[in-house]
Design an enzyme around this catalytic site. Structure first.
Site, PDB file in Angstrom:
ATOM      1  N   GLY A   1       0.628  -1.230   0.179  1.00  0.00           N
ATOM      2  CA  GLY A   1      -0.121   0.117   0.184  1.00  0.00           C
ATOM      3  C   GLY A   1       0.961   1.151  -0.002  1.00  0.00           C
ATOM      4  CB  SER A   2       0.088   4.645   0.655  1.00  0.00           C
ATOM      5  OG  SER A   2      -0.526   4.594   2.008  1.00  0.00           O
ATOM      6  CB  THR A   3       5.385   5.547   1.229  1.00  0.00           C
ATOM      7  OG1 THR A   3       5.818   4.916   0.236  1.00  0.00           O
ATOM      8  CG2 THR A   3       6.467   6.019   2.535  1.00  0.00           C
TER       9      THR A   3
ATOM     10  CD  GLU B   1       7.209  -5.526  -2.050  1.00  0.00           C
ATOM     11  OE1 GLU B   1       7.148  -4.662  -2.913  1.00  0.00           O
ATOM     12  OE2 GLU B   1       7.563  -6.437  -1.797  1.00  0.00           O
TER      13      GLU B   1
ATOM     14  CD  GLU C   1       2.132   5.724  -5.114  1.00  0.00           C
ATOM     15  OE1 GLU C   1       1.934   5.687  -4.143  1.00  0.00           O
ATOM     16  OE2 GLU C   1       2.481   4.710  -5.814  1.00  0.00           O
TER      17      GLU C   1
HETATM   18  P1  NAD Z   1      -3.404   2.442   1.415  1.00  0.00           P
HETATM   19  O1  NAD Z   1      -2.065   2.665   2.027  1.00  0.00           O
HETATM   20  O2  NAD Z   1      -4.327   3.389   1.854  1.00  0.00           O
HETATM   21  O3  NAD Z   1      -4.300   0.984   1.944  1.00  0.00           O
HETATM   22  C1  NAD Z   1      -3.677  -0.371   1.684  1.00  0.00           C
HETATM   23  C2  NAD Z   1      -4.020  -1.151   2.731  1.00  0.00           C
HETATM   24  O4  NAD Z   1      -3.727  -0.715   3.927  1.00  0.00           O
HETATM   25  C3  NAD Z   1      -5.390  -1.256   2.836  1.00  0.00           C
HETATM   26  O5  NAD Z   1      -6.019  -2.810   2.946  1.00  0.00           O
HETATM   27  C4  NAD Z   1      -6.013  -0.322   3.841  1.00  0.00           C
HETATM   28  O6  NAD Z   1      -7.366  -0.828   4.401  1.00  0.00           O
HETATM   29  C5  NAD Z   1      -5.078  -0.464   4.875  1.00  0.00           C
HETATM   30  N1  NAD Z   1      -4.661   0.572   5.685  1.00  0.00           N
HETATM   31  C6  NAD Z   1      -5.188   1.769   5.323  1.00  0.00           C
HETATM   32  N2  NAD Z   1      -4.883   2.606   6.542  1.00  0.00           N
HETATM   33  C7  NAD Z   1      -4.548   1.802   7.457  1.00  0.00           C
HETATM   34  C8  NAD Z   1      -3.987   1.954   8.855  1.00  0.00           C
HETATM   35  N3  NAD Z   1      -4.102   3.346   9.163  1.00  0.00           N
HETATM   36  N4  NAD Z   1      -3.713   1.074   9.504  1.00  0.00           N
HETATM   37  C9  NAD Z   1      -3.830  -0.366   8.899  1.00  0.00           C
HETATM   38  N5  NAD Z   1      -4.025  -0.423   7.752  1.00  0.00           N
HETATM   39  C10 NAD Z   1      -4.424   0.529   7.034  1.00  0.00           C
HETATM   40  O7  NAD Z   1      -3.192   2.088  -0.071  1.00  0.00           O
HETATM   41  P2  NAD Z   1      -3.874   2.107  -1.284  1.00  0.00           P
HETATM   42  O8  NAD Z   1      -4.659   3.383  -1.531  1.00  0.00           O
HETATM   43  O9  NAD Z   1      -5.166   1.078  -0.845  1.00  0.00           O
HETATM   44  O10 NAD Z   1      -3.122   1.586  -2.386  1.00  0.00           O
HETATM   45  C11 NAD Z   1      -2.255   2.140  -3.283  1.00  0.00           C
HETATM   46  C12 NAD Z   1      -0.836   2.340  -2.804  1.00  0.00           C
HETATM   47  O11 NAD Z   1      -0.209   1.056  -2.736  1.00  0.00           O
HETATM   48  C13 NAD Z   1       0.081   3.061  -3.509  1.00  0.00           C
HETATM   49  O12 NAD Z   1       0.930   3.918  -2.648  1.00  0.00           O
HETATM   50  C14 NAD Z   1       0.818   2.214  -4.417  1.00  0.00           C
HETATM   51  O13 NAD Z   1       2.111   2.591  -4.884  1.00  0.00           O
HETATM   52  C15 NAD Z   1       0.909   1.079  -3.405  1.00  0.00           C
HETATM   53  N6  NAD Z   1       0.973  -0.255  -4.139  1.00  0.00           N
HETATM   54  C16 NAD Z   1       2.456  -0.800  -3.901  1.00  0.00           C
HETATM   55  C17 NAD Z   1       2.752  -2.017  -4.580  1.00  0.00           C
HETATM   56  C18 NAD Z   1       4.265  -2.762  -4.370  1.00  0.00           C
HETATM   57  O14 NAD Z   1       4.423  -3.735  -4.636  1.00  0.00           O
HETATM   58  N7  NAD Z   1       5.083  -1.871  -3.703  1.00  0.00           N
HETATM   59  C19 NAD Z   1       1.728  -2.587  -5.249  1.00  0.00           C
HETATM   60  C20 NAD Z   1       0.534  -2.184  -5.450  1.00  0.00           C
HETATM   61  C21 NAD Z   1       0.279  -0.851  -4.726  1.00  0.00           C
END
Ligand code: NAD
Length: 502
Positions: free
Chosen positions: A248-250, A271, A405
């Site tokens: 997910g996001s950084t 990741e 991003e």
């Molecule tokens: P996000 O970080 O908002 O959410 C990812 C996951 O984390 C979701 O399941 C979400 O419910 C959970 N989450 C959100 N807030 C949380 C918290 N406070 N505590 C615990 N869990 C929490 O990211 P997104 O918007 O779903 O996805 C987009 C991001 O994912 C982008 O930054 C993208 O670059 C990244 N991404 C990375 C890869 C990789 O392999 N490096 C692959 C795909 C996506």
């Protein structure tokens, strides 16, 4: 030889969507259950804003129940203690069931997060199947070691499953991102609790059911849909989870490091985001191919890709040829109905994300970048979330649209005068997930590829992908690697058993 049946037309997909049975409850200990609170949240389709299902909104108590089931399964060895060849057979049966339900899963994915049905069918389902098959096939071929100790000892170095593994994944490739974690974790003998993104929980729930049907024992693969700051956090803080693996996001990734420190020092794999530099140098012999790759590199999946080539760094000598063709592609990538098999660009995942992407387009204009094409929301009459492919020229690497991003179909074009300048711009980023360079000069290619601070460097191609190669980021793009045999390092503990010989 039989030819496969033709893929359904859009009208068929719409009819199927109406008849689809959607699994919407949590999957814990081998069965579907409501959240303890009884609460649900709406799974909205970004195609038209329609509510697809009311999904169980898991909270701390549900995560706790799933972790408890996973721990019980791990403790009694119903999965962990099977011969690797047996785990392999069950995982292969699981992969077969996914394949048998390919069209249903593709449809669910498209309805839930808006990607074109053609992509769900051609990319998401096959990559998911391949991932489960690959780790199933690998796991009975992984050997331990005997250390080169003195002759009076025998030291065995073996791998054991970590235990209870939490997986928290995003919505851009819901099935694939989950498979990259669940497949190696299961193959290694762990029990898993998966928290899908709240924007895209539907395929995860169906997959858990298919896993159970394939014979993966109860409690081994659990799915807890819910919101990140509640269900995701509960998994991150749980004292009985041995490792949590996040995509997910950084920003959210950093929270998982804190959760670990605040609880039981569980292992954390991350990741995270990216801002991929896509460099085309003066030695590029095929600027048209580079332009094609630049377009798909930012517009595929509506730009919602961690590797999206969002910074196009062009050497002045090839700039015009690349730009002309790129803008032609942008015109051809206009968003359409995701259920139409001819559509190449679908919907953004939801309203919130659409507004975020449009916000960045506004920022780009304010920063003084030149908007060459796109920039607007379209297809409003559908009730869905659609953004045009957007290209900004004249971007300076200090601008926010070059540093942050966006995770949408928004390209920032930066012009440079040398390979050295291209590398300096490319590396001037908090991220280091992927990078690409186009040049026919073998010396330049090697020099540049070595200098780029990124987990993956594509040379004369973009976003090439296979389960056999590790994937993950330098810098704030993450910690650890998904895919390949290297991923097994994350899901196993290394044990030394030292025997003194008499
Ligand atoms: P996000 O970080 O908002 O959410 C990812 C996951 O984390 C979701 O399941 C979400 O419910 C959970 N989450 C959100 N807030 C949380 C918290 N406070 N505590 C615990 N869990 C929490 O990211 P997104 O918007 O779903 O996805 C987009 C991001 O994912 C982008 O930054 C993208 O670059 C990244 N991404 C990375 C890869 C990789 O392999 N490096 C692959 C795909 C996506």
């Amino acid at each position: 030889m039989t030819t496969p049946p033709p893929a359904p037309a859009s009208a068929d997909w719409r009819a199927r969507a109406r008849g689809l049975r959607i699994r919407s409850r949590a999957f814990i200990d081998g069965r579907f259950v409501d959240a303890v609170s009884g609460r649900t949240f709406a799974a909205m389709s970004p195609i038209d804003g329609r509510t697809l299902a009311e999904v169980a909104e898991c909270a701390e108590e549900d995560v706790d129940a799933a972790v408890h089931a996973a721990r019980a399964a791990f403790a009694d060895g119903r999965w962990r203690a099977l011969a690797p060849a047996r785990r392999k057979a069950l995982m292969l049966a699981f992969a077969e069931r996914i394949e048998a339900h390919a069209e249903e899963l593709a449809l669910l994915e498209t309805l839930d997060m808006g990607k074109p049905i053609a992509d769900s069918l051609a990319v998401d389902v096959p990559a998911t199947v391949r991932c489960y098959r690959w780790y199933a096939e690998a796991i009975d071929k992984v050997y331990g070691e005997i250390a080169p100790t003195a002759p009076d000892s025998l030291a065995l170095v073996t791998r054991e499953p970590l235990g209870v593994v939490g997986a928290v994944v995003p919505w851009n490739f819901p099935m694939i991102m989950a498979a990259w974690k669940v497949a190696p974790a299961l193959a290694a003998g762990n029990s898993v609790v998966l928290k899908p993104a709240e924007q895209s929980p539907l395929t995860a729930l169906r997959l858990a059911e298919l896993a159970a049907e394939a014979g993966i024992p109860d409690g081994v693969f659990n799915v807890v849909p819910g919101f990140g700051p509640v269900a995701g956090k509960a998994l991150g803080l749980h004292p009985d989870v041995d490792g949590v693996f996040f995509t997910g996001s950084t920003e959210t990734g950093k929270l998982f490091l804190q959760y670990s420190g605040q609880s039981n020092m569980k292992r954390v794999g991350l990741e995270c985001g990216g801002k991929t530099p896509h460099i085309v140098l003066d030695g590029c012999g095929d600027p048209e191919a580079a332009a094609d790759a630049a377009a798909s590199g930012i517009f595929f999946n509506q730009g919602q890709m961690c590797t999206a080539g969002s910074r196009l760094i062009l050497h002045r000598a090839v700039r015009d040829r690349v730009m002309e063709r790129l803008l032609g592609h942008a015109a051809a990538y206009q968003p359409g109905d995701p259920l139409d098999p001819a559509t190449r660009m679908g919907a953004m995942v939801d309203e919130t994300h659409t507004m975020r992407v449009l916000g960045y387009i506004h920022v780009g204009r304010e920063e003084g970048a030149a908007l060459l094409t796109g920039g607007e929301r379209v297809r409003r009459e559908t009730g869905g979330c659609y953004v045009q492919p957007t290209v900004f020229d004249g971007v300076d690497n200090t601008m926010r649209i070059a540093r942050e991003e966006i995770f949408g179909p928004v390209l920032a074009v930066i012009t440079v005068d040398s390979a050295e300048e291209a590398v300096a711009v490319a590396n001037d980023s908090p991220f280091g997930l992927a990078a690409a360079v186009w040049s026919d000069d073998v010396n330049t290619v090697h020099r540049v590829a070595r200098s780029l601070r990124a987990g993956v460097v594509y040379v004369n191609c973009f976003d090439a992908d296979d389960i056999t190669t590790p994937f993950g980021g330098f810098k704030q793009s993450g910690i650890g690697r998904d895919k390949s045999l290297h991923a097994l390092d994350k899901y196993t503990e290394l044990k030394t058993t030292w025997m003194r010989l008499r």
